[in-house]
Design an enzyme around this catalytic site. Structure first.
Site, PDB file in Angstrom:
ATOM      1  N   LYS A 130      -7.450 -55.349  -0.466  1.00  0.00           N
ATOM      2  CA  LYS A 130      -7.680 -56.322   0.615  1.00  0.00           C
ATOM      3  C   LYS A 130      -8.669 -55.799   1.642  1.00  0.00           C
ATOM      4  CE  LYS A 130      -3.595 -59.194   0.278  1.00  0.00           C
ATOM      5  NZ  LYS A 130      -2.348 -59.661   0.854  1.00  0.00           N
ATOM      6  N   LYS A 212      -5.516 -61.084 -11.250  1.00  0.00           N
ATOM      7  CA  LYS A 212      -4.287 -61.865 -11.098  1.00  0.00           C
ATOM      8  C   LYS A 212      -4.576 -63.193 -10.394  1.00  0.00           C
ATOM      9  CE  LYS A 212      -2.660 -60.388  -6.692  1.00  0.00           C
ATOM     10  NZ  LYS A 212      -1.687 -60.187  -5.714  1.00  0.00           N
ATOM     11  N   LYS A 215      -4.106 -66.683  -4.297  1.00  0.00           N
ATOM     12  CA  LYS A 215      -4.477 -67.764  -3.384  1.00  0.00           C
ATOM     13  C   LYS A 215      -5.734 -67.419  -2.598  1.00  0.00           C
ATOM     14  CE  LYS A 215      -0.308 -66.357  -0.992  1.00  0.00           C
ATOM     15  NZ  LYS A 215       1.052 -66.782  -0.796  1.00  0.00           N
TER      16      LYS A 215
HETATM   17  P1  TYM Z   1       3.069 -62.933  -1.666  1.00  0.00           P
HETATM   18  O1  TYM Z   1       3.305 -63.936  -0.570  1.00  0.00           O
HETATM   19  O2  TYM Z   1       1.682 -62.486  -1.903  1.00  0.00           O
HETATM   20  O3  TYM Z   1       3.648 -63.485  -3.021  1.00  0.00           O
HETATM   21  C1  TYM Z   1       4.973 -64.012  -3.136  1.00  0.00           C
HETATM   22  C2  TYM Z   1       5.547 -63.623  -4.488  1.00  0.00           C
HETATM   23  O4  TYM Z   1       4.706 -64.115  -5.544  1.00  0.00           O
HETATM   24  C3  TYM Z   1       4.402 -63.074  -6.447  1.00  0.00           C
HETATM   25  N1  TYM Z   1       3.066 -63.305  -7.023  1.00  0.00           N
HETATM   26  C4  TYM Z   1       2.823 -63.335  -8.342  1.00  0.00           C
HETATM   27  N2  TYM Z   1       3.624 -63.205  -9.413  1.00  0.00           N
HETATM   28  C5  TYM Z   1       3.060 -63.305 -10.639  1.00  0.00           C
HETATM   29  N3  TYM Z   1       1.741 -63.529 -10.845  1.00  0.00           N
HETATM   30  C6  TYM Z   1       0.891 -63.684  -9.795  1.00  0.00           C
HETATM   31  N4  TYM Z   1      -0.397 -63.911 -10.008  1.00  0.00           N
HETATM   32  C7  TYM Z   1       1.425 -63.582  -8.469  1.00  0.00           C
HETATM   33  N5  TYM Z   1       0.891 -63.680  -7.239  1.00  0.00           N
HETATM   34  C8  TYM Z   1       1.916 -63.502  -6.366  1.00  0.00           C
HETATM   35  C9  TYM Z   1       4.434 -61.814  -5.599  1.00  0.00           C
HETATM   36  O5  TYM Z   1       4.618 -60.656  -6.384  1.00  0.00           O
HETATM   37  C10 TYM Z   1       5.607 -62.090  -4.681  1.00  0.00           C
HETATM   38  O6  TYM Z   1       6.823 -61.745  -5.306  1.00  0.00           O
HETATM   39  N6  TYM Z   1       4.421 -58.583   0.374  1.00  0.00           N
HETATM   40  C11 TYM Z   1       4.914 -59.802  -0.211  1.00  0.00           C
HETATM   41  C12 TYM Z   1       5.870 -60.553   0.686  1.00  0.00           C
HETATM   42  C13 TYM Z   1       7.009 -59.755   1.217  1.00  0.00           C
HETATM   43  C14 TYM Z   1       8.145 -59.321   0.497  1.00  0.00           C
HETATM   44  C15 TYM Z   1       8.972 -58.660   1.436  1.00  0.00           C
HETATM   45  C16 TYM Z   1       8.525 -59.441  -0.839  1.00  0.00           C
HETATM   46  C17 TYM Z   1       7.172 -59.353   2.514  1.00  0.00           C
HETATM   47  N7  TYM Z   1       8.340 -58.702   2.637  1.00  0.00           N
HETATM   48  C18 TYM Z   1      10.181 -58.094   1.065  1.00  0.00           C
HETATM   49  C19 TYM Z   1       9.746 -58.869  -1.208  1.00  0.00           C
HETATM   50  C20 TYM Z   1      10.558 -58.211  -0.279  1.00  0.00           C
HETATM   51  C21 TYM Z   1       3.751 -60.713  -0.519  1.00  0.00           C
HETATM   52  O7  TYM Z   1       2.715 -60.639   0.096  1.00  0.00           O
HETATM   53  O8  TYM Z   1       4.024 -61.666  -1.437  1.00  0.00           O
END
Ligand code: TYM
Length: 348
Positions: A130, A212, A215
């Site tokens: 990022k 991957k 968004k």
């Molecule tokens: P975020 O908001 O980017 O994504 C939310 C969830 O979607 C999953 N994900 C994917 N899974 C499969 N293929 C993809 N292409 C793909 N893109 C996104 C992510 O792995 C995630 O599970 N840091 C985290 C949010 C967070 C969090 C937490 C998660 C903050 N605190 C505590 C678990 C526990 C994030 O940015 O997810």
């Protein structure tokens, strides 16, 4: 994916919860909820809802790590809450809340900063991705992001964290930080386990199967957004890149087909092997058109329920307010314990 109609949702009972393992997971309100989020994370949250004591968090503080206006933040939070409910999360089975409504998340993040090393954070691949070439210009929040994520999870003594593959390294850091804290101050936190599924944990871009689905991609054709109409979904799948050759197989030399078969398998609830047999000797045209229909079938009911929730924003807000109260009831005593372990405060 069975959502209760809003009118019948009632406060879930607090009793039998404690005997179950606790799940915590989070998602950022950064707009454009896509099929990767759904298949990699939210679908699993919904499917496992009955088995666990669940906390699902809209992590608005994390979304501050990249520039975002107050208006966008406000509407993304409400939209994401509606999406989660439309996907089948229900307040009867899960605590659904917004991170900044529970101040203990930010507070614990600061305390955990003291047991996290600069070098650990600098090594995080998501940070490196990022930040790109702009390390000097990015926010300190982007750098500290994984510590806030560790705080989210261990504040609730979560046993399991269902996430996509891209969060694995952050989970490892969470475990290291929690272990270090326990060693320094005495057993305080449960060490969480990641729950990363074999299929769907890394849904790839439709235009490039080495990246991957994300968004933040500049090309909307690379992802399927939950807001895409059936026609847009059909077009995007039709245009999705394929591999050389004609075989429809999920093999390491066919990353694009592997990705499409993975998506198909999850949206249609069928084994990849069954799909490989069904499309043996058939062309990409039929395969893609069936995949598009299966994807539309999976997404449409969510879109319909989404419209229902969007028509009742105050009900959604009320669910989030109740969720925050339930989350605070766990977070506040935990923080008191952590502060006492660390010798913080006046002791008054
Ligand atoms: P975020 O908001 O980017 O994504 C939310 C969830 O979607 C999953 N994900 C994917 N899974 C499969 N293929 C993809 N292409 C793909 N893109 C996104 C992510 O792995 C995630 O599970 N840091 C985290 C949010 C967070 C969090 C937490 C998660 C903050 N605190 C505590 C678990 C526990 C994030 O940015 O997810």
């Amino acid at each position: 994916m069975v959502a209760e109609p809003i009118s019948t949702t009632k406060e879930r009972q607090g009793t039998a919860r404690s005997a179950r393992q606790r799940v915590f997971s989070g998602i950022q309100p950064s707009g454009n909820f896509h099929l990767g989020n759904y298949l990699g994370a939210i679908r699993n949250w919904v499917r496992q809802q009955d088995e666990y004591d669940n906390f699902f968090c809209i992590v608005d503080l994390h979304a501050l790590s990249l520039p975002i206006t107050a208006e966008a933040m406000r509407s993304n939070i409400l939209n994401l809450a509606s999406v989660l409910l439309a996907s089948g999360l229900t307040p009867e089975k899960s605590v659904i809340f917004v991170q900044s409504d529970v101040h203990e998340h930010a507070e614990l993040c600061w305390l955990l900063n003291s047991v996290t090393q600069f070098g650990e954070l600098r090594r995080m691949t998501q940070f490196k991705d990022k930040a790109g070439n702009n390390v000097e210009g990015i926010s300190a929040a982007l750098f500290d992001y994984p510590v806030l994520m560790a705080a989210d999870i261990i504040l609730y003594d979560a046993n399991l964290v269902p996430v996509g593959e891209d969060q694995k390294q952050h989970l490892e850091l969470t475990r290291d930080v929690a272990t270090r804290f326990n060693q320094r101050y005495g057993e305080t936190f449960v060490i969480p386990e990641p729950d990363i599924k074999e299929t769907g944990a890394r849904i790839m871009s439709l235009d490039d199967p080495t990246k991957k689905m994300s968004k933040s991609s500049a090309n909307p054709a690379s992802y399927i957004a939950l807001s895409d109409t059936p026609d847009v979904i059909r077009k995007k799948i039709k245009r999705a890149v394929t591999d050389s050759g004609t075989e429809i197989r999920a093999t390491p030399d066919k990353p694009a087909l592997t990705n499409l078969l993975t998506i198909f398998s999850l949206v249609a609830d069928e084994q990849i092997q069954v799909l490989e047999e069904r499309y043996d000797g058939k062309g990409y045209g039929q395969f893609k058109s069936d995949l598009a229909e299966a994807t539309v079938q999976a997404i449409q009911p969510i879109q319909e329920r989404l419209a229902e929730f969007e028509a009742h924003p105050n009900e959604v807000r009320a669910i989030l307010a109740r969720g925050a109260a339930q989350a605070r009831a766990v977070a506040a005593p935990k923080m008191a314990k952590v502060k006492s372990r660390m010798g913080l405060g006046s002791g008054a």
